[in-house]
Every structure is written in C-alpha cells, then in structure tokens.
Scaffold this active site. Structure first.
Site, PDB file in Angstrom:
ATOM      1  N   LYS A  13      -2.276  34.469-108.109  1.00 28.04           N
ATOM      2  CA  LYS A  13      -3.607  34.195-107.543  1.00 28.04           C
ATOM      3  C   LYS A  13      -4.684  34.295-108.714  1.00 28.04           C
ATOM      4  O   LYS A  13      -5.545  33.297-108.607  1.00 28.04           O
ATOM      5  CB  LYS A  13      -3.907  35.685-106.665  1.00 28.04           C
ATOM      6  CG  LYS A  13      -3.094  35.835-105.554  1.00 28.04           C
ATOM      7  CD  LYS A  13      -3.885  37.026-104.745  1.00 28.04           C
ATOM      8  CE  LYS A  13      -3.891  38.323-105.469  1.00 28.04           C
ATOM      9  NZ  LYS A  13      -2.522  39.001-105.737  1.00 28.04           N
ATOM     10  N   ARG A  88      -7.121  43.941 -99.118  1.00 27.72           N
ATOM     11  CA  ARG A  88      -5.868  44.467 -99.477  1.00 27.72           C
ATOM     12  C   ARG A  88      -5.369  45.297 -98.344  1.00 27.72           C
ATOM     13  O   ARG A  88      -4.214  45.852 -98.339  1.00 27.72           O
ATOM     14  CB  ARG A  88      -6.029  45.173-100.799  1.00 27.72           C
ATOM     15  CG  ARG A  88      -5.325  44.505-101.771  1.00 27.72           C
ATOM     16  CD  ARG A  88      -5.617  45.129-103.173  1.00 27.72           C
ATOM     17  NE  ARG A  88      -4.584  45.146-104.046  1.00 27.72           N
ATOM     18  CZ  ARG A  88      -4.775  44.061-105.094  1.00 27.72           C
ATOM     19  NH1 ARG A  88      -5.944  43.410-105.208  1.00 27.72           N
ATOM     20  NH2 ARG A  88      -3.761  43.971-105.949  1.00 27.72           N
ATOM     21  N   ARG A 127       4.747  39.655-117.729  1.00 28.15           N
ATOM     22  CA  ARG A 127       3.274  40.062-117.950  1.00 28.15           C
ATOM     23  C   ARG A 127       2.993  41.368-118.606  1.00 28.15           C
ATOM     24  O   ARG A 127       2.026  41.497-119.517  1.00 28.15           O
ATOM     25  CB  ARG A 127       2.409  39.993-116.567  1.00 28.15           C
ATOM     26  CG  ARG A 127       1.138  40.001-116.950  1.00 28.15           C
ATOM     27  CD  ARG A 127       0.156  39.674-115.559  1.00 28.15           C
ATOM     28  NE  ARG A 127       0.276  40.983-114.679  1.00 28.15           N
ATOM     29  CZ  ARG A 127      -0.419  40.788-113.497  1.00 28.15           C
ATOM     30  NH1 ARG A 127      -0.848  39.757-113.021  1.00 28.15           N
ATOM     31  NH2 ARG A 127      -0.300  41.890-112.690  1.00 28.15           N
ATOM     32  N   ARG A 133      -0.731  45.753-119.515  1.00 28.45           N
ATOM     33  CA  ARG A 133      -1.546  46.274-118.504  1.00 28.45           C
ATOM     34  C   ARG A 133      -0.816  47.684-118.052  1.00 28.45           C
ATOM     35  O   ARG A 133       0.246  47.617-117.793  1.00 28.45           O
ATOM     36  CB  ARG A 133      -1.940  45.326-117.267  1.00 28.45           C
ATOM     37  CG  ARG A 133      -3.176  44.942-117.202  1.00 28.45           C
ATOM     38  CD  ARG A 133      -3.229  43.898-115.928  1.00 28.45           C
ATOM     39  NE  ARG A 133      -3.021  44.417-114.540  1.00 28.45           N
ATOM     40  CZ  ARG A 133      -3.242  43.562-113.505  1.00 28.45           C
ATOM     41  NH1 ARG A 133      -3.521  42.507-113.929  1.00 28.45           N
ATOM     42  NH2 ARG A 133      -2.885  44.176-112.365  1.00 28.45           N
ATOM     43  N   ARG A 144       3.027  49.274-106.416  1.00 23.67           N
ATOM     44  CA  ARG A 144       2.246  48.015-106.000  1.00 23.67           C
ATOM     45  C   ARG A 144       2.825  47.420-105.209  1.00 23.67           C
ATOM     46  O   ARG A 144       2.202  46.721-104.120  1.00 23.67           O
ATOM     47  CB  ARG A 144       1.523  47.122-107.085  1.00 23.67           C
ATOM     48  CG  ARG A 144       0.640  47.768-107.956  1.00 23.67           C
ATOM     49  CD  ARG A 144       0.315  47.524-109.454  1.00 23.67           C
ATOM     50  NE  ARG A 144       0.073  46.192-109.603  1.00 23.67           N
ATOM     51  CZ  ARG A 144       0.462  45.246-110.662  1.00 23.67           C
ATOM     52  NH1 ARG A 144       1.204  45.800-111.750  1.00 23.67           N
ATOM     53  NH2 ARG A 144       0.210  44.188-110.699  1.00 23.67           N
TER      54      ARG A 144
HETATM   55  P1  ADP Z   1      -2.401  42.757-108.913  1.00 24.05           P
HETATM   56  O1  ADP Z   1      -2.942  41.729-107.857  1.00 24.05           O
HETATM   57  O2  ADP Z   1      -1.647  41.925-109.900  1.00 24.05           O
HETATM   58  O3  ADP Z   1      -1.786  43.925-108.192  1.00 24.05           O
HETATM   59  P2  ADP Z   1      -5.117  43.253-109.440  1.00 24.05           P
HETATM   60  O4  ADP Z   1      -5.944  42.964-110.610  1.00 24.05           O
HETATM   61  O5  ADP Z   1      -5.679  42.517-108.003  1.00 24.05           O
HETATM   62  O6  ADP Z   1      -3.683  43.116-109.746  1.00 24.05           O
HETATM   63  O7  ADP Z   1      -5.494  44.893-108.983  1.00 24.05           O
HETATM   64  C1  ADP Z   1      -5.143  45.704-109.847  1.00 24.05           C
HETATM   65  C2  ADP Z   1      -5.395  47.212-109.045  1.00 24.05           C
HETATM   66  O8  ADP Z   1      -6.655  47.252-108.914  1.00 24.05           O
HETATM   67  C3  ADP Z   1      -4.606  47.182-107.918  1.00 24.05           C
HETATM   68  O9  ADP Z   1      -3.426  47.698-108.037  1.00 24.05           O
HETATM   69  C4  ADP Z   1      -5.590  48.453-107.324  1.00 24.05           C
HETATM   70  O10 ADP Z   1      -5.285  49.690-107.842  1.00 24.05           O
HETATM   71  C5  ADP Z   1      -7.001  48.126-107.815  1.00 24.05           C
HETATM   72  N1  ADP Z   1      -7.568  46.994-106.630  1.00 24.05           N
HETATM   73  C6  ADP Z   1      -7.887  45.753-106.863  1.00 24.05           C
HETATM   74  N2  ADP Z   1      -8.458  45.192-105.897  1.00 24.05           N
HETATM   75  C7  ADP Z   1      -8.355  46.320-104.528  1.00 24.05           C
HETATM   76  C8  ADP Z   1      -8.869  46.481-103.540  1.00 24.05           C
HETATM   77  N3  ADP Z   1      -9.279  45.282-102.873  1.00 24.05           N
HETATM   78  N4  ADP Z   1      -8.671  47.861-102.938  1.00 24.05           N
HETATM   79  C9  ADP Z   1      -8.258  48.664-103.610  1.00 24.05           C
HETATM   80  N5  ADP Z   1      -7.849  48.706-104.980  1.00 24.05           N
HETATM   81  C10 ADP Z   1      -8.054  47.393-105.570  1.00 24.05           C
END
Ligand code: ADP
Length: 192
Positions: A13, A88, A127, A133, A144
């Site tokens: 994404k 999410r 990654r 990260r 996750r």
């Molecule tokens: P990825 O999609 O690779 O897991 P992101 O950068 O989108 O990585 O998100 C990293 C972390 O940030 C998530 O695992 C969560 O803890 C937090 N996060 C991001 N977006 C949301 C959301 N919409 N609601 C709750 N937590 C979020």
C-alpha cells in the site's frame, strides 16, 4: 480522486500510494506514517502509541480519528487523497464515512491489494532487515497479520457488500501493480 487503499501489512500500500500521489496529484495520508511521526517527535500521543504499535496492536480508534480529523482539516485534501492504513476495523469504517460526510465528501474507490500470506511474510522479513521497523520483528508481524484477519478483513467484506470494493492483484513488479491500480480506478488515464 479520493482513494482508500486496503490490504494486509506488506501488501504494498505504502509503495503504491507514493506513486499514486505523484500521478493523481493528491496527498498521501498514511496513518502509520502519521503515528510514526508522533512517536519520533515524542509527543504525548506518540508516547501512548509507541508500545501498542511495537507489539502489532491497533492504536485506539479515538486517537486515530482525532489525527485524521486534523489531517483532513488541511486544505490540500480538498483536491482528493489517498488514504493508506485506515480504516482498519468496522468502527473506523463508520467513522470515516461520517468524517467525509461532514466534509461533504465520499471516497471514489476502496482498492484492495491482494497478496498471498506466504509472500507477505517473506516481504515483511525483507523489510525488517532493510528498515529495522520495531513492528517488523517476527512476533509483531504475527500479531499484525492476526489483527488484520480479525479486524481489517471484515472492513473489506463490508465494502464488498456495499459495492464499493475494487480488488487488484498486488503480486508482480511495482510498475505492473501500479498500472493495474490505475487501470482499475481511472482507465482513461492508464498507460500500456
Ligand atoms: P502496516 O500496514 O505495514 O502494518 P502501517 O504503517 O500502516 O503498517 O501501521 C503500523 C502500525 O500503526 C499498526 O500496526 C498500528 O499499530 C498502527 N496503526 C496504523 N493505522 C492504524 C489505524 N487505522 N488504527 C489503529 N492503529 C493503526
């Protein structure tokens, strides 16, 4: 163009959003990036989010909505947006509809990037090495993916049932996936 990008962690994404942002000339709003910026700045919100993120859980809906409201109050979002990482869960999907309605907007498409689980695990392991990260550690990745299956997959089903979902195959070169997305959302603009 107002786009919502959906897909598992590691589905590409963020990578595709960066390309789409240039192409569509609209801001890329990544809730993960917004949260990481708060963590890096050591803000109260960042301090609250840090542990939750590192273990792979979702940060509270309340914090997310506040952050998103702030971001959408900026003028640049009037041209459109690419939303990445939100919604999410089903509560966030409802909150997004409400937020957009309050702004007199609707999104044009929710695009799901599909990548099989085996490849997701492989990509995230790559990654982890490249970017270090905290949430790419094996335990957090497992968490996750579990959170994604339990909480985010229903959002996709919800959009599907409402006829708002566009599914795009996320396997292949960056360029190939990008072209598939463009073809799906704006066929008149697609090249090749
Ligand atoms: P990825 O999609 O690779 O897991 P992101 O950068 O989108 O990585 O998100 C990293 C972390 O940030 C998530 O695992 C969560 O803890 C937090 N996060 C991001 N977006 C949301 C959301 N919409 N609601 C709750 N937590 C979020």
């Amino acid at each position: 163009m107002r786009l919502v990008l959906l897909g598992a962690p590691g589905s590409g994404k963020g990578t595709q959003a960066a390309r789409l942002k240039e192409y569509l000339q609209v801001p890329h709003i990544s809730t993960g990036d917004l949260l990481r910026a708060e963590v890096a700045a050591g803000s109260p919100l960042g301090l609250q989010a840090k542990e939750v993120m590192a273990r792979g859980d979702l940060v509270s809906d309340e914090i997310l909505l506040g952050m998103l409201r702030d971001r959408f109050s900026r003028d640049d979002t009037r041209a459109g947006f690419i939303l990445d990482g939100y919604p999410r869960n089903l509560a966030q999907a409802a909150a997004l509809d409400e937020l957009l309605a309050s702004l007199g907007q609707k999104f044009d498409a929710a695009v799901q990037l599909t990548v099989d689980n085996e490849q997701i695990v492989e990509r995230l392991a790559g990654r982890a090495k490249a970017e270090g990260r905290a949430d790419d550690a094996p335990d957090s990745v497992r968490k996750r993916l579990q959170v994604y299956d339990q909480q985010t997959a229903p959002v996709i089903e919800f959009y599907r049932q409402h006829g708002q979902l566009t599914v795009v195959d996320g396997v292949g070169s960056l360029e190939a996936v990008f072209n598939r997305i463009v073809e799906a959302i704006a066929p008149e603009k697609a090249v090749g």
